[in-house]
Enzyme design. Structure first.
Site, PDB file in Angstrom:
ATOM      1  N   HIS A 234     -27.664  19.089  -3.022  1.00 54.60           N
ATOM      2  CA  HIS A 234     -27.951  18.043  -2.678  1.00 54.60           C
ATOM      3  C   HIS A 234     -27.642  17.667  -1.072  1.00 54.60           C
ATOM      4  O   HIS A 234     -26.581  18.337  -0.690  1.00 54.60           O
ATOM      5  CB  HIS A 234     -27.811  16.726  -3.024  1.00 54.60           C
ATOM      6  CG  HIS A 234     -29.032  16.258  -3.949  1.00 54.60           C
ATOM      7  ND1 HIS A 234     -29.566  15.252  -4.810  1.00 54.60           N
ATOM      8  CD2 HIS A 234     -29.789  17.414  -5.590  1.00 54.60           C
ATOM      9  CE1 HIS A 234     -30.402  15.129  -5.825  1.00 54.60           C
ATOM     10  NE2 HIS A 234     -30.577  16.532  -6.384  1.00 54.60           N
TER      11      HIS A 234
ATOM     12  N   TYR B  25     -29.183   4.963  -2.896  1.00 49.73           N
ATOM     13  CA  TYR B  25     -28.256   3.764  -3.410  1.00 49.73           C
ATOM     14  C   TYR B  25     -28.499   2.922  -2.638  1.00 49.73           C
ATOM     15  O   TYR B  25     -28.550   2.738  -1.005  1.00 49.73           O
ATOM     16  CB  TYR B  25     -26.619   4.360  -2.603  1.00 49.73           C
ATOM     17  CG  TYR B  25     -26.314   4.838  -3.286  1.00 49.73           C
ATOM     18  CD1 TYR B  25     -25.489   4.687  -4.226  1.00 49.73           C
ATOM     19  CD2 TYR B  25     -26.526   6.821  -2.740  1.00 49.73           C
ATOM     20  CE1 TYR B  25     -24.221   5.956  -4.530  1.00 49.73           C
ATOM     21  CE2 TYR B  25     -25.187   7.763  -3.214  1.00 49.73           C
ATOM     22  CZ  TYR B  25     -23.858   6.963  -4.207  1.00 49.73           C
ATOM     23  OH  TYR B  25     -24.038   8.461  -5.681  1.00 49.73           O
TER      24      TYR B  25
ATOM     25  N   PRO C 222     -17.535   3.646  -9.874  1.00 45.98           N
ATOM     26  CA  PRO C 222     -18.343   4.909  -9.602  1.00 45.98           C
ATOM     27  C   PRO C 222     -19.690   4.935  -8.198  1.00 45.98           C
ATOM     28  O   PRO C 222     -20.198   5.688  -8.205  1.00 45.98           O
ATOM     29  CB  PRO C 222     -19.682   4.528 -10.404  1.00 45.98           C
ATOM     30  CG  PRO C 222     -20.032   3.283 -11.158  1.00 45.98           C
ATOM     31  CD  PRO C 222     -18.431   2.787 -10.821  1.00 45.98           C
TER      32      PRO C 222
ATOM     33  N   LYS D  89     -16.947   9.596  -6.897  1.00 44.16           N
ATOM     34  CA  LYS D  89     -15.306  10.720  -7.350  1.00 44.16           C
ATOM     35  C   LYS D  89     -14.195  10.173  -8.433  1.00 44.16           C
ATOM     36  O   LYS D  89     -13.603  11.339  -8.011  1.00 44.16           O
ATOM     37  CB  LYS D  89     -14.229   9.347  -5.801  1.00 44.16           C
ATOM     38  CG  LYS D  89     -15.015   9.354  -4.667  1.00 44.16           C
ATOM     39  CD  LYS D  89     -14.661  10.854  -4.113  1.00 44.16           C
ATOM     40  CE  LYS D  89     -15.796  11.312  -2.834  1.00 44.16           C
ATOM     41  NZ  LYS D  89     -16.807  12.587  -3.069  1.00 44.16           N
TER      42      LYS D  89
ATOM     43  N   TYR E 122     -17.872  11.602   1.235  1.00 42.22           N
ATOM     44  CA  TYR E 122     -18.936  12.239  -0.169  1.00 42.22           C
ATOM     45  C   TYR E 122     -19.010  13.321  -0.422  1.00 42.22           C
ATOM     46  O   TYR E 122     -18.916  13.637  -1.439  1.00 42.22           O
ATOM     47  CB  TYR E 122     -20.005  11.440   0.322  1.00 42.22           C
ATOM     48  CG  TYR E 122     -21.314  11.459  -0.671  1.00 42.22           C
ATOM     49  CD1 TYR E 122     -21.513   9.932  -1.249  1.00 42.22           C
ATOM     50  CD2 TYR E 122     -21.710  11.786  -1.473  1.00 42.22           C
ATOM     51  CE1 TYR E 122     -22.047  10.143  -2.656  1.00 42.22           C
ATOM     52  CE2 TYR E 122     -22.537  12.085  -2.872  1.00 42.22           C
ATOM     53  CZ  TYR E 122     -23.113  10.799  -3.356  1.00 42.22           C
ATOM     54  OH  TYR E 122     -23.241  10.907  -4.646  1.00 42.22           O
TER      55      TYR E 122
HETATM   56  C1  PHB Z   1     -25.091   9.431 -12.003  1.00 43.57           C
HETATM   57  O1  PHB Z   1     -25.534  10.405 -12.101  1.00 43.57           O
HETATM   58  O2  PHB Z   1     -24.796   8.979 -12.706  1.00 43.57           O
HETATM   59  C2  PHB Z   1     -24.144   8.716 -10.983  1.00 43.57           C
HETATM   60  C3  PHB Z   1     -24.270   9.645  -9.491  1.00 43.57           C
HETATM   61  C4  PHB Z   1     -23.642   8.952  -8.417  1.00 43.57           C
HETATM   62  C5  PHB Z   1     -22.970   7.741  -8.585  1.00 43.57           C
HETATM   63  C6  PHB Z   1     -22.646   7.135  -9.964  1.00 43.57           C
HETATM   64  C7  PHB Z   1     -23.511   7.464 -10.424  1.00 43.57           C
HETATM   65  O3  PHB Z   1     -22.655   7.274  -7.695  1.00 43.57           O
END
Ligand code: PHB
Ligand code: APR
Length: 392
Positions: free
Chosen positions: A72, A203, A295, A299, A387
């Site tokens: 990505h 997000y 989450p 990280k 990130y």
């Molecule tokens: C996930 O795909 O489960 C996932 C992706 C990004 C995050 C947290 C969980 O920041």
């Protein structure tokens, strides 16, 4: 039994360390409390930094990343009045890899099988002895396996047994400091056999709370919504989940969202946690055993990987060059990066969630922060740099 490094915990940290040790000719034994199927049934975040990918290569772990991984180049942050795309390529020239942590763990187990290294499952009552001894005397790890008490003599113990493990407790309380933040909400997550709503992660900060649109592949999606800690999974029907998700993401995506039955649904609390130091005598902590992040910045596994990198480099210097200097400073070295990922995960969490006790002042600050991010390339670059992963 005797080994050089006894690894407590067969999650991603322990397995990755075992594999690196194998490649470097360092003997290691892995002790895992659960059955392998249980370890492989855990569903966790799926965004991998380049540092972790390089480590997997260094450890010669064959992965299905080429066929099943998705690089990505950016991610989307959405807010009440708009969206910002964080362009990883533009700011860092580095993509992240979307590939489930469960897949990483499976790849690691298969690689471990191929080496013929000892991995004991369903090991109980692990006790670490003589961890504090300096000098040539090694330490021991005793445990119950197949109904009998056994003991392994070793030079070092790697505590890779996660947040609820026993290793951390072996650092005497008076020598240990723990730092913690518990967040006043959880994430309700579902996995569904539906195409992802967008080709990049979204997000979302919304008036109704945070939401995340993630994915595993073209026909498997992972979605989350922020929920009160008092909520129970049973109280959330699939329909209620989809309705809530639609309310929180940009309208253009809500309109095209493909829904379906969930194949997994769970609520996870959010926590920030760090244990200092990450070593005591011959015991070295790595991964969730030493620290936890919420989450939001993806990280968890990536920070575990950086610990494993530092610990492995230190063990290599010790065994290949008889140089113990890096082992002596492992905790300091690892913690410097750990705290930076703590900061980033905490910041992302504050930026994107609705806190129940937030007053109008803090809401305005959050809005200002978002506007700053949306209009300032340097702020976007800072997000991108963190990130995709800080250098080891
Ligand atoms: C996930 O795909 O489960 C996932 C992706 C990004 C995050 C947290 C969980 O920041
Ligand atoms: N004895 C042996 N094994 C144990 C013990 C014990 N007393 N306690 C726990 N374990 C095992 C757990 O069953 C688990 O399989 O240790 C393993 C720890 O694995 P994880 O919790 O996955 O931690 P870690 O390997 O450090 O992985 C880092 O990244 O995304 C994050 O939290 C996520 O799992 C993730 C982590």
């Amino acid at each position: 039994m005797r080994t050089q490094v006894c690894i407590v915990g067969g999650g991603p940290s322990g397995l990755l360390l075992a594999q690196l040790c194998h490649v470097a000719g360092i003997d290691a034994v892995v002790l895992e409390r659960r059955k392998r199927e249980h370890v492989l049934a855990r569903i966790r975040a799926g965004v991998l930094e380049q540092g972790l990918l390089r480590l997997l290569e260094e450890a010669k772990v064959p992965t299905r990343m080429d066929s099943h991984g998705y690089p990505h180049d950016g991610t989307v942050l959405s807010f009440a009045d708009g969206e910002v795309r964080i362009d990883f390529r533009a700011h860092t020239e580095t993509p992240v890899m979307v590939y489930g942590q469960t897949e990483v763990t499976r790849d690691l187990y298969e690689a471990r099988d191929a080496t013929g290294g000892v991995t004991l499952h369903e090991v109980e009552d692990v006790e670490i002895g003589n961890a504090d001894l300096e000098g040539d005397a090694g330490c021991t790890v005793s445990f119950t396996h197949d109904g009998t008490r056994k003991e392994i003599a070793c030079d070092y113990v790697a505590g890779c047994d996660g947040f609820h493990g026993v290793s951390r407790q072996n650092i005497p309380v008076e020598k240990r400091q723990e730092f913690e933040r518990i967040y006043p909400f959880g994430w309700l997550g579902i996995l569904s056999e539906t195409p992802p709503v967008h080709h990049e992660l979204i997000y979302a900060n919304s008036a109704h709370g945070f939401a995340l649109c993630s994915m595993r592949n073209e026909s498997l999606s992972r979605y989350y919504v922020q929920c009160p800690l008092t909520d129970k999974v049973e109280g959330w029907s699939d329909e209620a989940f989809w309705d809530e998700l639609r309310r929180r993401i940009p309208a253009r995506h809500a309109e095209t969202l493909v829904t379906g039955p969930s194949i997994e649904k769970s609520i996870a609390p959010l926590r920030s946690f760090v244990c200092e130091p990450m070593q005591y005598g011959r015991l070295f902590l790595a991964g969730d055993a030493a620290h936890i992040v919420p989450p939001t910045g993806a990280k968890g596994l990536n920070t575990a990987a950086s610990d494993v990198h530092y610990l492995f480099q230190a063990l290599k210097a010790r065994y290949q060059e008889a140089d113990s200097a890096a082992l002596a400073t492992y905790s300091e070295t690892a913690l410097r990066r750990v705290w930076k990922t703590q900061r980033f995960s905490w910041w992302m969490t504050k930026l994107l969630h609705r806190f129940p006790d937030t007053d109008e002042y803090e809401l305005r600050i959050q809005r200002a922060e978002i506007e700053h991010l949306a209009t300032t390339p340097a702020a976007q670059a800072t997000l991108a740099i963190n990130y995709v992963g800080l250098p080891y």
